[in-house]
Design a protein around this motif. Structure first.
Motif, PDB file in Angstrom:
ATOM      1  N   ARG A  81       0.915  -1.387   0.177  1.00 26.27           N
ATOM      2  CA  ARG A  81      -0.056  -0.043  -0.131  1.00 26.27           C
ATOM      3  C   ARG A  81       0.793   1.219   0.002  1.00 26.27           C
ATOM      4  O   ARG A  81       0.718   2.121  -0.899  1.00 26.27           O
ATOM      5  CB  ARG A  81      -0.864   0.166   1.153  1.00 26.27           C
ATOM      6  CG  ARG A  81      -2.171  -1.032   1.161  1.00 26.27           C
ATOM      7  CD  ARG A  81      -2.818  -0.749   2.512  1.00 26.27           C
ATOM      8  NE  ARG A  81      -3.957  -1.876   2.443  1.00 26.27           N
ATOM      9  CZ  ARG A  81      -5.002  -1.357   2.084  1.00 26.27           C
ATOM     10  NH1 ARG A  81      -5.464  -0.558   1.556  1.00 26.27           N
ATOM     11  NH2 ARG A  81      -6.028  -2.362   2.221  1.00 26.27           N
ATOM     12  N   ARG A 118      -2.984 -12.404  -4.207  1.00 25.38           N
ATOM     13  CA  ARG A 118      -4.115 -12.128  -3.243  1.00 25.38           C
ATOM     14  C   ARG A 118      -4.340 -10.439  -3.116  1.00 25.38           C
ATOM     15  O   ARG A 118      -5.253  -9.878  -3.108  1.00 25.38           O
ATOM     16  CB  ARG A 118      -4.106 -12.633  -2.013  1.00 25.38           C
ATOM     17  CG  ARG A 118      -4.427 -14.297  -2.171  1.00 25.38           C
ATOM     18  CD  ARG A 118      -4.596 -15.089  -0.874  1.00 25.38           C
ATOM     19  NE  ARG A 118      -3.051 -15.120  -0.152  1.00 25.38           N
ATOM     20  CZ  ARG A 118      -2.646 -16.130  -0.520  1.00 25.38           C
ATOM     21  NH1 ARG A 118      -2.687 -16.995  -1.464  1.00 25.38           N
ATOM     22  NH2 ARG A 118      -1.434 -16.351   0.082  1.00 25.38           N
ATOM     23  N   GLU A 121      -5.236  -8.719  -6.278  1.00 25.89           N
ATOM     24  CA  GLU A 121      -6.739  -8.895  -6.553  1.00 25.89           C
ATOM     25  C   GLU A 121      -7.688  -7.871  -5.582  1.00 25.89           C
ATOM     26  O   GLU A 121      -8.738  -7.545  -5.886  1.00 25.89           O
ATOM     27  CB  GLU A 121      -7.071 -10.179  -6.252  1.00 25.89           C
ATOM     28  CG  GLU A 121      -8.572 -10.794  -6.809  1.00 25.89           C
ATOM     29  CD  GLU A 121      -8.813 -12.235  -6.385  1.00 25.89           C
ATOM     30  OE1 GLU A 121      -9.860 -12.639  -6.284  1.00 25.89           O
ATOM     31  OE2 GLU A 121      -7.817 -13.091  -6.570  1.00 25.89           O
ATOM     32  N   GLY A 122      -7.075  -7.955  -4.246  1.00 24.66           N
ATOM     33  CA  GLY A 122      -7.908  -7.103  -3.329  1.00 24.66           C
ATOM     34  C   GLY A 122      -7.780  -5.573  -3.624  1.00 24.66           C
ATOM     35  O   GLY A 122      -8.721  -5.050  -3.199  1.00 24.66           O
ATOM     36  N   HIS A 123      -6.911  -5.194  -4.318  1.00 24.89           N
ATOM     37  CA  HIS A 123      -6.770  -3.738  -4.680  1.00 24.89           C
ATOM     38  C   HIS A 123      -7.259  -3.500  -6.122  1.00 24.89           C
ATOM     39  O   HIS A 123      -7.131  -2.287  -6.425  1.00 24.89           O
ATOM     40  CB  HIS A 123      -5.097  -3.433  -4.697  1.00 24.89           C
ATOM     41  CG  HIS A 123      -4.680  -3.277  -3.138  1.00 24.89           C
ATOM     42  ND1 HIS A 123      -4.972  -2.413  -1.995  1.00 24.89           N
ATOM     43  CD2 HIS A 123      -3.743  -4.032  -2.541  1.00 24.89           C
ATOM     44  CE1 HIS A 123      -4.464  -2.414  -1.088  1.00 24.89           C
ATOM     45  NE2 HIS A 123      -3.445  -3.370  -1.443  1.00 24.89           N
ATOM     46  N   GLY A 124      -7.926  -4.581  -6.727  1.00 28.02           N
ATOM     47  CA  GLY A 124      -8.388  -4.414  -8.079  1.00 28.02           C
ATOM     48  C   GLY A 124      -7.211  -4.041  -9.005  1.00 28.02           C
ATOM     49  O   GLY A 124      -7.634  -3.430 -10.144  1.00 28.02           O
ATOM     50  N   LEU A 125      -6.097  -4.369  -8.836  1.00 27.79           N
ATOM     51  CA  LEU A 125      -4.982  -4.435  -9.754  1.00 27.79           C
ATOM     52  C   LEU A 125      -4.902  -5.433 -10.972  1.00 27.79           C
ATOM     53  O   LEU A 125      -5.071  -6.623 -10.396  1.00 27.79           O
ATOM     54  CB  LEU A 125      -3.631  -4.229  -8.919  1.00 27.79           C
ATOM     55  CG  LEU A 125      -3.508  -3.208  -7.772  1.00 27.79           C
ATOM     56  CD1 LEU A 125      -2.100  -3.269  -7.025  1.00 27.79           C
ATOM     57  CD2 LEU A 125      -3.264  -1.849  -8.643  1.00 27.79           C
ATOM     58  N   PRO A 126      -4.536  -5.178 -11.937  1.00 27.62           N
ATOM     59  CA  PRO A 126      -4.268  -6.098 -12.956  1.00 27.62           C
ATOM     60  C   PRO A 126      -3.172  -7.210 -12.702  1.00 27.62           C
ATOM     61  O   PRO A 126      -2.222  -6.874 -11.927  1.00 27.62           O
ATOM     62  CB  PRO A 126      -4.233  -5.497 -14.379  1.00 27.62           C
ATOM     63  CG  PRO A 126      -3.502  -3.972 -13.795  1.00 27.62           C
ATOM     64  CD  PRO A 126      -4.108  -3.921 -12.643  1.00 27.62           C
TER      65      PRO A 126
END
Length: 201
Positions: A81, A118, A121-126
């Protein structure tokens, strides 16, 4: 500056980098608040403000240390983050894992990569992320459009440095090793979207 001052400064810095940062810190250190005071005060109060490294470089070094130590829990999550908030691109985070594998071992790097799946995916990153901005710009410079090629032709050496997740500065040096031009390249989704040329008058 007292430890309390460093802790307060660290909380402020973390809250600027991470949404609901203060609440996240309180939750993470709920059982051991004294550890939070030490960790946050040291990392985000003291180290974060040392001027020798910019925040992108500091976070890249931190991520490498986390991967090398095999810490794939909260430290990796937190510094993903703060690394992104400090201007690292997702691809640069991945490249840190690749680099670390050669020095810290593949099992630790693979564990980090598994956790990054994971977290991304949780951050909506490709997944996988688009290429790093510097990588995109270097490919662009290998076959530039005519107006950029004309600038580059006047200089025998260039240095490309990413300064954020979507921009790269290319310094162009003459034979006397003095910068003669700087290209500011904007990158979006794996493509160079604009180039601004700065030359001394």
């Amino acid at each position: 500056m007292t430890m309390d001052d460093l802790h307060d400064r660290g909380r402020e810095n973390f809250a600027e980098l991470v949404e609901d940062g203060a609440k996240r810190l309180d939750a993470l250190f709920a059982t051991v608040p004294a550890l939070g005071e030490l960790a946050v005060g040291t990392v985000y109060g003291h180290l974060h403000e040392r001027p020798a490294l910019d925040s992108r470089t500091r976070e890249a070094a931190t991520l490498a240390a986390i991967v090398a130590a095999g810490m794939v829990g909260p430290p990796l999550s937190v510094h993903l983050r703060t690394g992104l908030a400090s201007g690292l691109s997702p691809a640069e985070v991945c490249e840190v894992v690749v680099q670390t594998a050669a020095f810290a071992g593949f099992p630790r790097a693979v564990s980090a990569a598994d956790q990054l799946n994971r977290l991304f995916e949780g951050h909506g990153l490709p997944i996988p992320p688009p290429p790093a901005p510097r990588e995109v710009v270097l490919a662009y410079l290998a076959e530039p459009p005519a107006e950029v090629a004309e600038v580059l032709a006047a200089f025998p050496r260039t240095e490309a440095q990413a300064t954020g997740p979507d921009r790269v500065l290319v310094s162009c040096f003459g034979a006397d090793d003095v910068p003669g031009a700087v290209l500011h390249c904007s990158v979006t989704g794996g493509e160079v979207t604009s180039v601004t040329v700065f030359r001394p008058s």
